[in-house]
Design an enzyme around this catalytic site. Structure first.
Site, PDB file in Angstrom:
ATOM      1  N   CYS A 149       0.960  -1.214   0.064  1.00 10.20           N
ATOM      2  CA  CYS A 149       0.057   0.082  -0.182  1.00 10.20           C
ATOM      3  C   CYS A 149       0.862   1.308   0.041  1.00 10.20           C
ATOM      4  O   CYS A 149       1.510   1.588   1.013  1.00 10.20           O
ATOM      5  CB  CYS A 149      -1.031  -0.003   1.297  1.00 10.20           C
ATOM      6  N   CYS A 152      -0.458   4.035   2.087  1.00  9.70           N
ATOM      7  CA  CYS A 152      -0.098   3.777   3.511  1.00  9.70           C
ATOM      8  C   CYS A 152       1.123   4.206   3.948  1.00  9.70           C
ATOM      9  O   CYS A 152       1.427   4.557   4.988  1.00  9.70           O
ATOM     10  CB  CYS A 152      -0.804   2.412   4.157  1.00  9.70           C
ATOM     11  N   ASP A 153       1.979   3.654   3.280  1.00  9.51           N
ATOM     12  CA  ASP A 153       3.314   3.737   3.531  1.00  9.51           C
ATOM     13  C   ASP A 153       4.643   4.475   2.884  1.00  9.51           C
ATOM     14  O   ASP A 153       5.661   4.501   3.072  1.00  9.51           O
ATOM     15  CB  ASP A 153       4.098   2.113   3.476  1.00  9.51           C
TER      16      ASP A 153
END
Ligand code: NAP
Length: 324
Positions: A149, A152-153
Site C-alpha cells: 500500500c 499507507c506507507d
C-alpha cells in the site's frame, strides 16, 4: 449485554429474536452501495465492515475515474461519503468481521467476532486482497520495507529508493504516487510490455523518477533488520543481479476474500463467487457483488453498480417472501 459460553457477546436486541432482512458483508463500494439501495427501500440493512473500512478503494490516494468527481476524489473520502449516504437512509454500519457463515438453510447464520446474526438475505461484498510474491524475505520484511500500500506507507520512503513489482494499473498508479516521496521508483516487470492502461503508461514513462527493469522477477528480498536489496533474475537470460533498494512495493493482482463461503457457494477455480446477471449466487437469497465476484472489471464504479444491483434483487426476493 451478556456473554455466552462460546465467548460471543449477545446484545440481546430484537435481532436475537427476529432475523435481519438484509446483512451486507463488506464496506467497500459494493457493500455500501448495496446498503444505500436497501436503506432507501426501508430494509434497514446491517453492514459488517470487515477489517478494512471502505475496502481497497479507501487505500487509494486519488480516484480519478469515478464519475461525478471531475478533479478526482480521495479514496477514503469517497468511502466516507458512501457510508454517510447509506446511513442517512437508515443503514447501520458495524465495525466487525465475519468469521463463519452457514448458508445451508434460511435464515442464514453469520458469526462475527462479536456475535451471531440471522438474516433473511445476504449480500457478500468481501472484496479481494493483494497477492503475495511468496519469496524469501517477503514475510520477514513486511512492515520493514515490504508493503502492499503506497498510500499507507509511501511517506516512510522520503528521499529513498524503492522498487515496485508488477506491470498493471495498480503498479503504475502506486508507483507514480510513490514519486511524491521517493528519490527513485524502479518498476520491475516480468515481461517487456505493460498491462496497465495508456494514460498511466504515458505518465509513468514521462516521470523522471521512474525507471523500468524488464523481463525480470524478484527471487529474494535481502537485508539484515530491514530491506537492503532485491535479488533479480532475468527471465530471458537467467542472469542474476542484486539491486539495492530501501523498499519493495508489491502490486501483482488480487485474490478474492471468499474462503468463508467455500463449499457453500459455487465459485470459479480462482475463488471468485459465481453470479448471474442479477448478482444471484447458487443459493437463493445470497447475492455477491464487487471484487469477491468480479475477476474482470474491478473498478469502484463497477463494484458500486454490482452492489446496487445485488440489493435491488435482494429486495425483490424479500418481497416475494413477504418480509419486505
Ligand atoms: P493486474 O492487472 O492483474 O496486474 C498484475 C500485474 O502483476 C501484471 O502485470 C502481472 O504480470 C504481474 N504479476 C502477476 N503475478 C506476478 C508474479 N508472481 N510475479 C511478478 N509479476 C506478477 O492487477 P492490478 O494492477 O492490481 O489491477 C487489477 C484490476 O484493477 C485491473 O482490472 C485494473 O485495470 C484495475 N485497476 C484500475 C486502476 C485505474 O483504473 N486507475 C487502478 C488500479 C487497478 P503480467 O502482465 O505478465 O501478467
Amino acid at each position: 449485554m451478556e456473554v455466552n459460553l462460546t465467548g460471543l457477546t449477545s446484545a440481546n436486541t430484537e435481532e436475537d429474536k427476529n432475523p435481519l432482512k438484509m446483512l451486507i458483508l463488506g464496506s467497500g463500494p459494493a457493500g455500501l452501495s448495496a446498503a444505500l439501495y436497501a436503506a432507501r427501500a426501508e430494509i434497514a440493512p446491517l453492514v459488517i465492515t470487515g477489517m478494512e473500512l471502505g475496502g481497497q478503494a479507501a487505500l487509494t490516494h486519488t480516484i480519478e475515474n469515478y464519475p461525478g468527481f471531475p478533479e478526482g476524489v480521495g479514496g477514503s473520502q469517497l468511502g466516507d461519503l458512501f457510508q454517510k449516504q447509506a446511513e442517512r437512509f437508515g443503514a447501520r454500519v458495524e465495525f466487525d468481521s465475519a468469521t463463519a457463515v452457514d448458508l445451508s438453510s434460511r435464515p442464514f447464520k453469520v458469526t462475527t467476532y462479536n456475535r451471531e446474526y440471522l438474516t433473511e438475505s445476504l449480500v457478500i461484498a468481501t472484496g479481494a486482497s493483494p497477492n503475495r510474491l511468496k519469496i524469501a524475505g517477503e514475510e520477514e520484511f513486511t512492515g520493514k520495507g515490504v508493503s502492499w500500500c503506497a498510500t499507507c506507507d509511501g511517506w516512510f520512503f522520503r528521499e529513498k529508493d524503492v522498487v515496485v513489482v508488477g506491470g498493471g494499473d495498480s503498479a503504475l498508479e502506486e508507483g507514480l504516487f510513490l514519486t511524491r516521496y521517493a528519490k527513485s521508483v524502479t518498476i520491475i516487470h516480468r515481461r517487456d510490455t505493460l498491462r496497465a492502461g495508456a494514460i498511466l503508461q504515458n505518465r509513468a514513462f514521462a516521470n523522471p523518477k521512474i525507471h523500468f527493469i524488464w523481463n525480470s522477477v524478484i527471487t529474494d528480498i535481502l537485508g539484515k533488520d530491514a530491506v537492503e536489496a532485491v535479488r533479480l533474475q532475468n527471465v530471458l537470460t537467467g542472469e542474476v543481479t542484486d539491486q539495492p533498494t530501501d523498499g519493495v512495493f508489491i502490486f501483482i493482482g488480487h485474490t478474492p476474500n471468499t474462503q468463508l463461503f467455500k463449499n457453500q457457494l459455487e465459485m470459479d477455480d480462482l475463488g471468485y463467487i459465481k453470479t448471474n446477471m442479477l448478482m444471484e449466487t447458487s443459493v437463493p437469497g445470497v447475492y455477491a457483488a464487487g471484487e469477491a465476484a468480479d475477476p474482470n472489471f474491478r473498478q469502484v464504479v463497477t463494484s458500486a453498480g454490482m452492489g446496487a444491483a445485488a440489493a435491488m434483487q435482494s429486495i425483490k426476493f424479500l418481497e416475494k417472501l413477504g418480509v419486505d
